[in-house]
Design a protein around this motif. Structure first.
Motif, PDB file in Angstrom:
ATOM      1  N   GLU A   1       0.832  -1.195   0.000  1.00 43.32           N
ATOM      2  CA  GLU A   1       0.000   0.000   0.000  1.00 43.32           C
ATOM      3  C   GLU A   1       0.880   1.265   0.000  1.00 43.32           C
ATOM      4  N   THR A   2       2.009   1.162   0.735  1.00 46.33           N
ATOM      5  CA  THR A   2       2.919   2.306   0.795  1.00 46.33           C
ATOM      6  C   THR A   2       3.513   2.624  -0.581  1.00 46.33           C
ATOM      7  N   LYS A   3       3.940   1.593  -1.312  1.00 44.52           N
ATOM      8  CA  LYS A   3       4.511   1.803  -2.657  1.00 44.52           C
ATOM      9  C   LYS A   3       3.472   2.397  -3.611  1.00 44.52           C
ATOM     10  N   ALA A   4       2.260   1.885  -3.528  1.00 46.90           N
ATOM     11  CA  ALA A   4       1.203   2.398  -4.416  1.00 46.90           C
ATOM     12  C   ALA A   4       0.943   3.876  -4.130  1.00 46.90           C
ATOM     13  N   LEU A   5       0.914   4.186  -2.861  1.00 47.70           N
ATOM     14  CA  LEU A   5       0.662   5.579  -2.491  1.00 47.70           C
ATOM     15  C   LEU A   5       1.815   6.486  -2.902  1.00 47.70           C
ATOM     16  N   LEU A   6       3.061   5.994  -2.731  1.00 48.36           N
ATOM     17  CA  LEU A   6       4.220   6.776  -3.177  1.00 48.36           C
ATOM     18  C   LEU A   6       4.197   7.028  -4.683  1.00 48.36           C
ATOM     19  N   SER A   7       3.746   6.009  -5.435  1.00 45.35           N
ATOM     20  CA  SER A   7       3.640   6.164  -6.890  1.00 45.35           C
ATOM     21  C   SER A   7       2.638   7.250  -7.251  1.00 45.35           C
ATOM     22  N   GLN A   8       1.510   7.259  -6.539  1.00 46.25           N
ATOM     23  CA  GLN A   8       0.495   8.292  -6.792  1.00 46.25           C
ATOM     24  C   GLN A   8       1.042   9.684  -6.456  1.00 46.25           C
ATOM     25  N   ILE A   9       1.781   9.719  -5.335  1.00 45.49           N
ATOM     26  CA  ILE A   9       2.347  11.017  -4.934  1.00 45.49           C
ATOM     27  C   ILE A   9       3.339  11.530  -5.975  1.00 45.49           C
ATOM     28  N   LYS A  10       4.206  10.624  -6.466  1.00 44.41           N
ATOM     29  CA  LYS A  10       5.194  11.019  -7.474  1.00 44.41           C
ATOM     30  C   LYS A  10       4.509  11.521  -8.745  1.00 44.41           C
ATOM     31  N   LYS A  11       3.466  10.788  -9.163  1.00 46.48           N
ATOM     32  CA  LYS A  11       2.720  11.198 -10.348  1.00 46.48           C
ATOM     33  C   LYS A  11       2.078  12.559 -10.137  1.00 46.48           C
ATOM     34  N   ALA A  12       1.515  12.749  -8.955  1.00 48.29           N
ATOM     35  CA  ALA A  12       0.876  14.038  -8.655  1.00 48.29           C
ATOM     36  C   ALA A  12       1.893  15.166  -8.632  1.00 48.29           C
ATOM     37  N   GLN A  13       3.079  14.885  -8.087  1.00 52.79           N
ATOM     38  CA  GLN A  13       4.117  15.918  -8.043  1.00 52.79           C
ATOM     39  C   GLN A  13       4.616  16.287  -9.439  1.00 52.79           C
ATOM     40  N   ASN A  14       4.753  15.283 -10.321  1.00 53.61           N
ATOM     41  CA  ASN A  14       5.150  15.565 -11.709  1.00 53.61           C
ATOM     42  C   ASN A  14       4.113  16.441 -12.404  1.00 53.61           C
ATOM     43  N   GLU A  15       2.853  16.079 -12.216  1.00 52.33           N
ATOM     44  CA  GLU A  15       1.793  16.878 -12.833  1.00 52.33           C
ATOM     45  C   GLU A  15       1.772  18.275 -12.232  1.00 52.33           C
ATOM     46  N   LEU A  16       2.069  18.335 -10.910  1.00 54.58           N
ATOM     47  CA  LEU A  16       2.110  19.642 -10.254  1.00 54.58           C
ATOM     48  C   LEU A  16       3.209  20.524 -10.841  1.00 54.58           C
ATOM     49  N   ARG A  17       4.372  19.954 -11.110  1.00 58.05           N
ATOM     50  CA  ARG A  17       5.466  20.713 -11.720  1.00 58.05           C
ATOM     51  C   ARG A  17       5.078  21.200 -13.130  1.00 58.05           C
ATOM     52  N   LEU A  18       4.393  20.326 -13.885  1.00 56.10           N
ATOM     53  CA  LEU A  18       3.939  20.720 -15.227  1.00 56.10           C
ATOM     54  C   LEU A  18       2.981  21.913 -15.147  1.00 56.10           C
ATOM     55  N   ARG A  19       2.081  21.851 -14.166  1.00 59.73           N
ATOM     56  CA  ARG A  19       1.123  22.953 -14.013  1.00 59.73           C
ATOM     57  C   ARG A  19       1.840  24.236 -13.585  1.00 59.73           C
ATOM     58  N   GLU A  20       2.828  24.078 -12.702  1.00 55.87           N
ATOM     59  CA  GLU A  20       3.593  25.259 -12.279  1.00 55.87           C
ATOM     60  C   GLU A  20       4.342  25.878 -13.456  1.00 55.87           C
ATOM     61  N   ASP A  21       4.918  25.013 -14.301  1.00 61.29           N
ATOM     62  CA  ASP A  21       5.608  25.520 -15.499  1.00 61.29           C
ATOM     63  C   ASP A  21       4.632  26.225 -16.433  1.00 61.29           C
ATOM     64  N   GLU A  22       3.432  25.646 -16.565  1.00 59.79           N
ATOM     65  CA  GLU A  22       2.422  26.255 -17.431  1.00 59.79           C
ATOM     66  C   GLU A  22       2.016  27.632 -16.911  1.00 59.79           C
ATOM     67  N   VAL A  23       1.815  27.711 -15.594  1.00 59.92           N
ATOM     68  CA  VAL A  23       1.444  28.998 -14.993  1.00 59.92           C
ATOM     69  C   VAL A  23       2.559  30.022 -15.185  1.00 59.92           C
ATOM     70  N   LEU A  24       3.820  29.587 -14.964  1.00 60.39           N
ATOM     71  CA  LEU A  24       4.961  30.497 -15.141  1.00 60.39           C
ATOM     72  C   LEU A  24       5.052  30.999 -16.574  1.00 60.39           C
ATOM     73  N   SER A  25       4.851  30.065 -17.539  1.00 61.61           N
ATOM     74  CA  SER A  25       4.896  30.453 -18.954  1.00 61.61           C
ATOM     75  C   SER A  25       3.791  31.440 -19.288  1.00 61.61           C
ATOM     76  N   LEU A  26       2.580  31.166 -18.769  1.00 64.01           N
ATOM     77  CA  LEU A  26       1.464  32.073 -19.028  1.00 64.01           C
ATOM     78  C   LEU A  26       1.695  33.442 -18.397  1.00 64.01           C
ATOM     79  N   GLU A  27       2.292  33.475 -17.210  1.00 63.77           N
ATOM     80  CA  GLU A  27       2.580  34.751 -16.560  1.00 63.77           C
ATOM     81  C   GLU A  27       3.594  35.567 -17.363  1.00 63.77           C
TER      82      GLU A  27
END
Length: 336
Positions: free
Chosen positions: A114-140
């Motif tokens: 369960e811990t590995k599955a949750l870590l995988s979700q967290i990593k995926k969420a963090q990657n998507e979060l970085r993409l969104r941050e880059d998108e916001v920075l580019s738009l700004e």
């Protein structure tokens, strides 16, 4: 044998030759003045045409800038909406990431799977979060670039609008000056109305038209006393309004001039009449002769038909054309 010629004969012949040359020289001088007047008239027409074209061009440029500004403003609004949407998505992603971290903290004591599955979700969420941050920075960044471009365009638009307002204001002042000048001339020439005098405005100028009967006897270029009085009143107005250029044009009908002496035809007559008027105007010391221009137009600018006595009478006239100086307008155009 040859008879001895009397010295008196030689003297009389010499005098005759001298006087016969005078009209020719005067005619050549008048022709030169006529050409100079015509050239100056063409230059004034060209200046007026340039002024009209520049005004139209400036209005066209202002319309283009307005359209460009509106298009950029619409793009900026759309970009602002995109930036707001991206920020909202980023906020949701940050909340989701925090929820996952909270879940991770809650199951740390659970099994490894369960811990590995949750870590995988967290990593995926963090990657998507970085993409969104880059998108916001580019738009700004894009938003900032658009804002600077919009500010630059707005400044140019304001400058163009100010120039156009200055030009319209100058044109309005010129038109008002023409109306005021016409009123002053009409007041000065009160009493001459209906006696061969008309005062009109056309193309930003005041036209004072005087029929032959008001100024001259038929075939003559000597101004009558009634005409001298009218010209004296007009000279008073011109002396008080020093920013007015004056063109005096002599006109005839199409009936050939059959006089004798120094006048040979209608060209001579029209020029001499205009010159006679100038000489009366400059008797007023308040009028600078550099403001005055003389032209003889002969029969070539009729205002009525030459097929009737009434039309020919209208054509035998002198026009005094008063033009306000356009220095202010040309300075505005040159600054563009």
């Amino acid at each position: 044998m040859f008879r001895k010629t009397s010295p008196l004969v030689f003297i009389l012949a010499s005098i005759f030759l001298c006087f016969s040359c005078v009209p020719t020289r005067q005619f050549q001088e008048l022709q030169s003045k006529q050409q100079n007047c015509q050239d100056e008239l063409e230059m004034e027409k060209e200046k007026n045409l340039k002024l009209s074209e520049s005004n139209n061009e400036l209005s066209g440029k202002l319309d283009v800038l307005n359209e460009k500004y509106q298009n950029m403003l619409a793009d900026t609004v759309q970009l602002s909406r995109r930036l707001q949407s991206a920020r909202e998505r980023l906020s949701r992603m940050e909340k989701s990431n925090q929820d996952l971290l909270n879940q991770l903290a809650g199951v740390q004591a659970g099994n490894e799977k369960e811990t590995k599955a949750l870590l995988s979700q967290i990593k995926k969420a963090q990657n998507e979060l970085r993409l969104r941050e880059d998108e916001v920075l580019s738009l700004e960044k894009e938003m900032d670039t658009r804002k600077r471009a919009l500010d630059t365009l707005q400044a140019e638009l304001n400058q163009r609008d100010q120039r156009l307002q200055e030009l319209e204001s100058a044109l309005s002042r010129k038109d008002e000056a023409v109306r005021a000048l016409k009123q002053k001339v009409m007041s000065a020439l009160t009493g001459f109305d209906g006696n061969g005098l008309s005062i009109t405005t056309k193309n930003g100028k005041v036209y004072v038209s005087m029929d032959e009967k008001l100024l001259f006897k038929s075939g003559s270029y000597q101004v009558d006393q009634r005409g001298v009085e009218a010209l004296g009143n007009l000279a008073g107005v011109l002396a008080q309004n020093k920013d007015i250029n004056v063109m005096i044009e002599g006109h005839t009908d199409n009936v050939p001039y059959n006089g004798t002496g120094e006048l040979k035809d209608n060209w001579d007559l029209s020029v001499k009449r205009a010159t006679s008027i100038v000489r009366i105007l400059v008797l007023n010391t308040g009028i600078d002769a550099e403001r005055l221009t003389v032209a003889g137009r002969s029969k070539y600018v009729p205002i009525g038909t030459n097929a009737s006595p009434e039309g020919r009478s209208r054509n035998r006239r002198t026009e005094i054309i008063l033009t306000p100086k356009l220095d202010e307008l040309f300075k505005i155009l040159e600054s563009n």
